[in-house]
Write a protein that holds these residues in place. Sequence first.
Motif, PDB file in Angstrom:
ATOM      1  N   LEU A 169       0.991  -1.291  -0.164  1.00  0.00           N
ATOM      2  CA  LEU A 169      -0.063   0.019   0.018  1.00  0.00           C
ATOM      3  C   LEU A 169       0.958   1.293   0.059  1.00  0.00           C
ATOM      4  CD1 LEU A 169      -2.717  -1.181   2.556  1.00  0.00           C
ATOM      5  CD2 LEU A 169      -2.775  -0.596  -0.054  1.00  0.00           C
ATOM      6  N   ILE A 170       2.040   1.498   0.824  1.00  0.00           N
ATOM      7  CA  ILE A 170       2.908   2.326   0.867  1.00  0.00           C
ATOM      8  C   ILE A 170       3.521   2.461  -0.475  1.00  0.00           C
ATOM      9  CG2 ILE A 170       4.933   2.950   1.765  1.00  0.00           C
ATOM     10  CD1 ILE A 170       4.024   1.685   4.453  1.00  0.00           C
ATOM     11  N   ALA A 171       3.869   1.541  -1.191  1.00  0.00           N
ATOM     12  CA  ALA A 171       4.620   1.690  -2.565  1.00  0.00           C
ATOM     13  C   ALA A 171       3.754   2.278  -3.519  1.00  0.00           C
ATOM     14  CB  ALA A 171       5.248   0.355  -3.041  1.00  0.00           C
ATOM     15  N   ILE A 172       2.452   1.902  -3.390  1.00  0.00           N
ATOM     16  CA  ILE A 172       1.404   2.300  -4.497  1.00  0.00           C
ATOM     17  C   ILE A 172       1.168   3.603  -4.124  1.00  0.00           C
ATOM     18  CG2 ILE A 172      -1.062   2.213  -5.267  1.00  0.00           C
ATOM     19  CD1 ILE A 172      -0.944  -0.760  -4.574  1.00  0.00           C
ATOM     20  N   SER A 173       1.018   3.953  -2.887  1.00  0.00           N
ATOM     21  CA  SER A 173       0.819   5.523  -2.369  1.00  0.00           C
ATOM     22  C   SER A 173       1.900   6.483  -2.922  1.00  0.00           C
ATOM     23  CB  SER A 173       0.543   5.705  -1.229  1.00  0.00           C
ATOM     24  OG  SER A 173       0.361   7.142  -0.698  1.00  0.00           O
ATOM     25  N   ALA A 174       3.174   5.871  -2.907  1.00  0.00           N
ATOM     26  CA  ALA A 174       4.196   7.098  -3.199  1.00  0.00           C
ATOM     27  C   ALA A 174       4.118   6.980  -4.622  1.00  0.00           C
ATOM     28  CB  ALA A 174       5.531   6.115  -2.871  1.00  0.00           C
ATOM     29  N   VAL A 175       3.916   5.938  -5.343  1.00  0.00           N
ATOM     30  CA  VAL A 175       3.924   5.979  -6.976  1.00  0.00           C
ATOM     31  C   VAL A 175       2.853   6.900  -7.384  1.00  0.00           C
ATOM     32  CG1 VAL A 175       3.338   4.801  -9.274  1.00  0.00           C
ATOM     33  CG2 VAL A 175       4.822   3.709  -7.385  1.00  0.00           C
ATOM     34  N   LEU A 176       1.620   6.787  -6.759  1.00  0.00           N
ATOM     35  CA  LEU A 176       0.625   7.829  -7.256  1.00  0.00           C
ATOM     36  C   LEU A 176       0.859   9.239  -6.725  1.00  0.00           C
ATOM     37  CD1 LEU A 176      -2.556   5.767  -5.949  1.00  0.00           C
ATOM     38  CD2 LEU A 176      -1.788   6.139  -8.368  1.00  0.00           C
ATOM     39  N   THR A 177       1.548   9.387  -5.655  1.00  0.00           N
ATOM     40  CA  THR A 177       1.913  10.840  -5.196  1.00  0.00           C
ATOM     41  C   THR A 177       3.031  11.374  -6.275  1.00  0.00           C
ATOM     42  OG1 THR A 177       1.612  10.082  -2.798  1.00  0.00           O
ATOM     43  CG2 THR A 177       3.055  12.073  -3.309  1.00  0.00           C
ATOM     44  N   ALA A 178       3.970  10.530  -6.655  1.00  0.00           N
ATOM     45  CA  ALA A 178       4.961  10.852  -7.524  1.00  0.00           C
ATOM     46  C   ALA A 178       4.393  11.273  -8.816  1.00  0.00           C
ATOM     47  CB  ALA A 178       5.966   9.563  -7.816  1.00  0.00           C
ATOM     48  N   PHE A 179       3.231  10.585  -9.417  1.00  0.00           N
ATOM     49  CA  PHE A 179       2.814  11.148 -10.812  1.00  0.00           C
ATOM     50  C   PHE A 179       1.744  12.127 -10.422  1.00  0.00           C
ATOM     51  CE2 PHE A 179       4.484   6.934 -11.770  1.00  0.00           C
ATOM     52  CZ  PHE A 179       5.148   7.403 -13.129  1.00  0.00           C
ATOM     53  N   GLY A 180       1.397  12.663  -9.362  1.00  0.00           N
ATOM     54  CA  GLY A 180       0.576  13.932  -8.958  1.00  0.00           C
ATOM     55  C   GLY A 180      -0.853  13.211  -8.709  1.00  0.00           C
ATOM     56  N   ILE A 181      -1.200  12.028  -8.820  1.00  0.00           N
ATOM     57  CA  ILE A 181      -2.297  11.382  -8.738  1.00  0.00           C
ATOM     58  C   ILE A 181      -2.984  11.496  -7.463  1.00  0.00           C
ATOM     59  CG2 ILE A 181      -3.917   9.514  -9.340  1.00  0.00           C
ATOM     60  CD1 ILE A 181      -1.716   8.770 -11.487  1.00  0.00           C
ATOM     61  N   TYR A 182      -2.373  11.355  -6.309  1.00  0.00           N
ATOM     62  CA  TYR A 182      -2.658  11.023  -4.969  1.00  0.00           C
ATOM     63  C   TYR A 182      -3.470  12.473  -4.483  1.00  0.00           C
ATOM     64  CZ  TYR A 182      -3.529   8.572  -0.472  1.00  0.00           C
ATOM     65  OH  TYR A 182      -4.244   7.808   0.197  1.00  0.00           O
TER      66      TYR A 182
END
Lengths: 149, 342, 117
Positions: free
Chosen positions: A67-80
């Motif tokens: 879950l942490i990894a998915i969240s970091a990726v979504l944050t990196a792409f500006g989606i979160y």
Amino acid sequence: MDTSQESKKQYEKMVETVSPNSPILKNCLRAFFSGGAICAFGEGLYLYYSTFSFAEKEVSLLVSITLIAISAVLTAFGIYPKLGKHCGAGTIVPITGFANSVASPAIEFKKEGMILGMGAKMFLVAGPVIVYGTLSSVLVGIVYYFLGR
Amino acid sequence: METKRIGKQTVRLREPVVIRAAASTVGPKEAEGPLRKYFDETVEDIFYGETTWEKAESHFVEKNMRLAVQKADLLMEDMDYILCGDLLNQCSGSIFGTRQFKRPFFGLFGACSTMGEAMSLGAMLIDGGFAKYVLAGASSHFCSAEKQFRAPLGLGTQRPPTASWTVTGDGAVVLGKGGYGPVITEITTGKTVDMGITDANNMGAAMAPAAADLILAHFLDTGRSCADYDAIVSGDLGWYGRDLVVELLEKEGCHLDERYTDCGIQIFNQRLQDTHAGGSGCACSAVTFCGYYYKMLMERKIRRMLFLPTGALMSQTSAQQGESIPGIAHGLVIECPPKEEK
Amino acid sequence: MELIKAFWVGGLICVIGQILLDKTKLTSARILVAFVCAGCILGGLGIYEPLKEFAGAGATVPLTGFGNNLAAGVKEEIDAIGWLGIFTGGLKSAAGGICAAVVAAFLAAVFAEPKGK
């Protein structure tokens, strides 16, 4: 302008009537469905990882890490942040929100350098969570040590 | 001694100061707004070709100030003073944006009221005989302001309905003596007014008392009323702040009609652009004046306006220490160009 | 069935957060702090464990679960090594999550640029 305590109070009331409140029902529904979905997804991961021969603790940690990894990726792409705008607490309260609150300042402040920017500011938002979490755990520990056993 | 003061807060310039040119450069979101066609430059890239938000803001300052001077048919060397400011710590947006100009520089801080402060002081410098030309401006950038005042942009947060949206851009005017253009005739300088609002997500409420106070003081000093103006325009109170000003003044027996509006209301389409209470930031009043109102004055569709950029004078430290948010407003009377000089 | 239980329990915990967010004007950092402390205290009192049994990820994925983890870790460590566990138990149990967040944030910062809205 009269700035006595009394007129300040009157003004506060005036502001309350003029300013719209947050659409709390709509926000709560969104938080319920988005937060619920993230938890159900976590449960799905748990069930999936359980099919391998991991110990229970390993499975729990794997779920968190995923879950942490998915969240970091979504944050990196500006989606979160876009999800957060609609989901509110639904994306703040789950562990993905914690990961987002660590990753977003890391990305934002890397421009001030990898040490004093990214490194120092990574826990700008999440730092107090660790601090107060640790303090509460010590409190629980003390009580448990002397009274609990 | 002859005085130019009329009343407690207002001065009347001996000779009206001419706004020789006005330039506005805005970011992508402002370019989607209802005022799109009035801006000189719209920039699609929120980084404006730079690598950081702060550098991007300075880029807006530099490009737009050069444009203002160019539109006035003057050279940067003709500017006796540059007056400008922004929201960043130590006015760094303005400093790094103007450092290449090598002209005498005053860095200003009036939070979002900076455009009013810069134009007021610039007009006074000219009327006092200290300068022939003054370049005055203000800038803000949504991302640099969020980063400094609120949270990292990647943080998933919800904005309450009273929150406003910081305008990205720069507005600048060239003030001078003589020539053709709208004129600044009177200046009413605002006081710091604090009505105890602490909610940083409701800036309109924090600033509305300062705006109401200024309008009242202006009417008292000049003996005018709302009917004497084609437009009374505050800086960045937004929808709810505007309502509060109207209500506050109603209580004082002063009626404002639909001629009173706010740049924060005009710059965005509240419904389509999801900007909640409206626009804010130094650039909100700066680009709305330099883009829209300057042209309205030139076309004589507005003959006399009271322009009052508003500011919330808070810092992160003051907010964290639980201080309330004081507001300020800086008023200028601006009239359309005198007919005979054309 | 597990999924549905996780869904509505987790959803309800988030709704509590949303009500705090809208009604008290608390910032999200304060809400995260409140949730972790609440989870830890509830865990310490032994109230959270049954919820976890019932809802699984619905109770562990929200930050209250992180707090409960801290409490559970402290208790376990005290049982194993005595008073020293007061100091080592909490962070030890949280180490995996914190370390994963640091690594993920670091990688995100290395590869991603700040994005405007």
